[in-house]
Design a protein around this motif. Structure first.
Motif, mmCIF file in Angstrom:
data_model
loop_
_atom_site.group_PDB
_atom_site.id
_atom_site.type_symbol
_atom_site.label_atom_id
_atom_site.label_comp_id
_atom_site.label_asym_id
_atom_site.label_seq_id
_atom_site.Cartn_x
_atom_site.Cartn_y
_atom_site.Cartn_z
ATOM 1 N N PHE A 11 0.894 -1.210 0.121
ATOM 2 C CA PHE A 11 -0.078 -0.002 0.031
ATOM 3 C C PHE A 11 0.882 1.031 -0.001
ATOM 4 O O PHE A 11 2.063 0.981 0.813
ATOM 5 N N GLY A 12 0.558 2.248 -0.821
ATOM 6 C CA GLY A 12 1.168 3.484 -0.827
ATOM 7 C C GLY A 12 0.329 4.655 -1.442
ATOM 8 O O GLY A 12 -0.860 4.329 -1.497
ATOM 9 N N VAL A 13 0.754 5.861 -1.348
ATOM 10 C CA VAL A 13 0.322 6.966 -1.760
ATOM 11 C C VAL A 13 1.062 7.724 -2.785
ATOM 12 O O VAL A 13 2.366 7.999 -2.524
ATOM 13 N N ASP A 14 0.585 7.892 -3.972
ATOM 14 C CA ASP A 14 1.164 8.636 -4.821
ATOM 15 C C ASP A 14 0.685 10.360 -4.679
ATOM 16 O O ASP A 14 -0.387 10.470 -4.749
ATOM 17 N N ILE A 15 1.800 10.976 -4.546
ATOM 18 C CA ILE A 15 1.535 12.533 -4.536
ATOM 19 C C ILE A 15 2.212 13.305 -5.461
ATOM 20 O O ILE A 15 3.105 12.910 -5.953
ATOM 21 N N ASP A 16 1.481 14.241 -6.047
ATOM 22 C CA ASP A 16 1.663 15.090 -7.208
ATOM 23 C C ASP A 16 1.413 16.407 -6.660
ATOM 24 O O ASP A 16 0.192 16.887 -6.256
ATOM 25 N N LEU A 17 2.523 17.592 -6.399
ATOM 26 C CA LEU A 17 2.108 18.914 -6.047
ATOM 27 C C LEU A 17 2.980 19.995 -6.621
ATOM 28 O O LEU A 17 4.080 19.548 -7.291
ATOM 29 N N HIS A 18 2.581 20.926 -6.801
ATOM 30 C CA HIS A 18 3.258 21.979 -7.216
ATOM 31 C C HIS A 18 2.859 23.358 -6.514
ATOM 32 O O HIS A 18 1.909 23.867 -6.083
ATOM 33 N N ASN A 19 3.972 23.921 -5.962
ATOM 34 C CA ASN A 19 3.913 25.228 -5.227
ATOM 35 C C ASN A 19 2.919 25.470 -3.912
ATOM 36 O O ASN A 19 2.275 26.230 -3.607
ATOM 37 N N VAL A 20 2.907 24.267 -3.165
ATOM 38 C CA VAL A 20 1.993 24.186 -1.970
ATOM 39 C C VAL A 20 2.853 23.461 -0.933
ATOM 40 O O VAL A 20 3.538 22.761 -1.051
ATOM 41 N N ALA A 21 2.467 23.840 0.380
ATOM 42 C CA ALA A 21 2.899 22.995 1.420
ATOM 43 C C ALA A 21 1.849 22.185 1.898
ATOM 44 O O ALA A 21 0.587 22.283 1.777
ATOM 45 N N VAL A 22 2.104 20.675 2.333
ATOM 46 C CA VAL A 22 0.976 19.866 2.183
ATOM 47 C C VAL A 22 1.383 18.930 3.837
ATOM 48 O O VAL A 22 2.564 18.776 4.071
ATOM 49 N N ASP A 23 0.284 18.189 4.089
ATOM 50 C CA ASP A 23 0.280 17.450 5.082
ATOM 51 C C ASP A 23 -0.722 16.042 4.741
ATOM 52 O O ASP A 23 -1.839 16.392 4.939
ATOM 53 N N VAL A 24 -0.084 15.080 4.197
ATOM 54 C CA VAL A 24 -0.898 13.963 3.873
ATOM 55 C C VAL A 24 -0.890 12.707 4.725
ATOM 56 O O VAL A 24 0.113 12.491 5.260
ATOM 57 N N ARG A 25 -1.805 12.252 4.845
ATOM 58 C CA ARG A 25 -2.054 11.264 6.041
ATOM 59 C C ARG A 25 -3.145 10.025 5.466
ATOM 60 O O ARG A 25 -3.971 10.458 4.849
ATOM 61 N N VAL A 26 -2.839 8.958 6.005
ATOM 62 C CA VAL A 26 -3.951 7.805 6.128
ATOM 63 C C VAL A 26 -4.095 7.453 7.338
ATOM 64 O O VAL A 26 -3.387 7.133 8.293
ATOM 65 N N ASN A 27 -5.443 7.581 7.460
ATOM 66 C CA ASN A 27 -6.002 7.141 8.971
ATOM 67 C C ASN A 27 -5.484 7.970 10.047
ATOM 68 O O ASN A 27 -5.017 7.658 11.412
ATOM 69 N N ASP A 28 -5.184 9.586 9.569
ATOM 70 C CA ASP A 28 -4.628 10.484 10.711
ATOM 71 C C ASP A 28 -3.175 10.187 10.931
ATOM 72 O O ASP A 28 -2.524 10.795 11.782
ATOM 73 N N ILE A 29 -2.365 9.164 10.214
ATOM 74 C CA ILE A 29 -1.144 8.936 10.450
ATOM 75 C C ILE A 29 -0.337 9.594 9.153
ATOM 76 O O ILE A 29 -0.551 9.305 8.037
ATOM 77 N N PRO A 30 0.542 10.502 9.555
ATOM 78 C CA PRO A 30 1.273 11.307 8.676
ATOM 79 C C PRO A 30 2.061 10.465 7.802
ATOM 80 O O PRO A 30 2.775 9.466 7.979
ATOM 81 N N VAL A 31 2.025 10.480 6.412
ATOM 82 C CA VAL A 31 2.884 9.710 5.429
ATOM 83 C C VAL A 31 3.683 10.781 4.652
ATOM 84 O O VAL A 31 4.822 10.360 3.966
ATOM 85 N N TYR A 32 3.391 12.082 4.462
ATOM 86 C CA TYR A 32 4.178 12.924 3.812
ATOM 87 C C TYR A 32 4.067 14.360 4.467
ATOM 88 O O TYR A 32 2.791 14.702 4.374
ATOM 89 N N PHE A 33 4.920 15.135 4.569
ATOM 90 C CA PHE A 33 4.862 16.601 5.281
ATOM 91 C C PHE A 33 5.737 17.566 4.588
ATOM 92 O O PHE A 33 7.027 17.172 4.482
ATOM 93 N N GLU A 34 5.356 18.458 4.195
ATOM 94 C CA GLU A 34 6.639 19.487 3.809
ATOM 95 C C GLU A 34 5.855 21.053 4.003
ATOM 96 O O GLU A 34 4.739 21.461 3.765
ATOM 97 N N SER A 35 6.728 21.606 4.850
ATOM 98 C CA SER A 35 6.317 22.916 5.355
ATOM 99 C C SER A 35 6.454 23.989 4.303
ATOM 100 O O SER A 35 5.984 25.296 4.581
ATOM 101 N N LYS A 36 7.254 23.797 3.303
ATOM 102 C CA LYS A 36 7.562 24.806 2.246
ATOM 103 C C LYS A 36 6.836 24.312 1.196
ATOM 104 O O LYS A 36 6.501 23.382 0.774
#
Length: 288
Positions: A11-36
């Motif tokens: 199981f995994g998460v595919d993430i695609d982002l541009h020019n945003v800060a994000v906090d991606v979680r599965v069941n409220d468990i962080p899997v990817y975080f970027e503050s910039k």
């Protein structure tokens, strides 16, 4: 120990982002975080976040970063897309749930979530916090191939001073063992984490789990220096997540934890990440 998850899908998460800060979680468990604000396309693992039954993929974005009080306006084309998937061996990925947010200079331009198993798309109501944060989520029902995780039967964690103080002491114990290069102690502290990592990644028992998470590798690396243990940071706090079942100590807006190694020659930091649950004996157990 024979691993009961030999045939478990990934199981995994595919993430695609541009020019945003994000906090991606599965069941409220962080899997990817970027503050910039960044730009990337990445696949991140999430098997140890999957539970039997309803699973929730959530994306938080548009929040302030690097000490700002509010999130500044976004450029045209700023977006984040996240998709939870599973995969059996070399077969194609099967998308399970996805969420996407697009911005323009005036704010949120488009949001959409989708449960791929039921083929249902929705446009959720956008709730924007006073500091500009946007949170959207999508749920999907999954028959988990894994055993019930130990943290699921842990105690509900209150975000209070008592729990902060007791968890800080656990971090201090880990740091002391690393400073002494006590491999036996470190393996003991990481034991439950290694066992469940083996289940999550279809490995052959606790030993391979330790290898997967590189238990003790940094402390035995002569090119790395263990940073002093400090609790006097301007911002340091107890962070409770997984709907109150997991916790960690976070330092500052970048969300690193108070155990790290430095690599002087390369001028790099090696941050160590932990998650703990509180068992029925009221003891903290490292689980992630």
């Amino acid at each position: 120990m024979s691993n009961i998850a030999d045939a478990a899908p990934y199981f995994g998460v595919d993430i695609d982002l541009h020019n945003v800060a994000v906090d991606v979680r599965v069941n409220d468990i962080p899997v990817y975080f970027e503050s910039k604000r960044g730009q990337l396309t990445v696949e991140v693992p999430a098997p140890d976040s999957i539970v039997d039954g309803v699973n929730i993929l959530s994306v938080s974005t548009g929040f302030p970063h690097d000490g700002a009080d509010v999130a500044p306006a976004y450029d045209v084309g700023a977006y984040v897309s996240a998709t939870l998937f599973r995969q059996n061996g070399d077969s194609a990925k099967e998308n399970l749930a996805s969420a996407i947010v697009r911005f323009n200079p005036d704010g949120v331009e488009f949001v959409e979530t989708q449960n791929h198993l039921s083929n249902e798309k929705s446009t959720p109501d956008v709730v924007v916090s006073k500091d500009g944060e946007v949170l959207i989520s999508e749920s999907v029902e999954i028959k988990s191939p894994f055993p019930r995780w130990a943290w699921q039967d842990g105690k509900k964690i209150e975000n209070n001073q008592e729990n902060y103080d007791s968890l800080i002491e656990v971090y201090r114990e880990i740091h002391s063992a690393m400073a002494a290069k006590d491999s036996g102690k470190i393996e003991q502290l990481y034991s439950q984490r290694a066992k469940e990592t083996a289940y999550a990644y279809s490995l052959d028992g606790e030993k391979e789990g330790h290898e997967k998470i590189s238990t003790g590798k940094d402390m035995l690396n002569d090119e790395l220096d263990l940073y002093q243990f400090r609790t006097d940071y301007k911002e340091i706090r107890l962070d409770v997540f997984a709907d109150g079942k997991l916790s960690r100590i976070l330092v500052n807006v970048r969300r690193h934890e108070p155990i790290l190694f430095t690599e002087p020659k390369a001028r790099l930091y090696h941050f160590h990440k932990f998650s703990f649950y509180l068992n029925n004996e009221n003891k903290w157990v490292m689980i992630r």
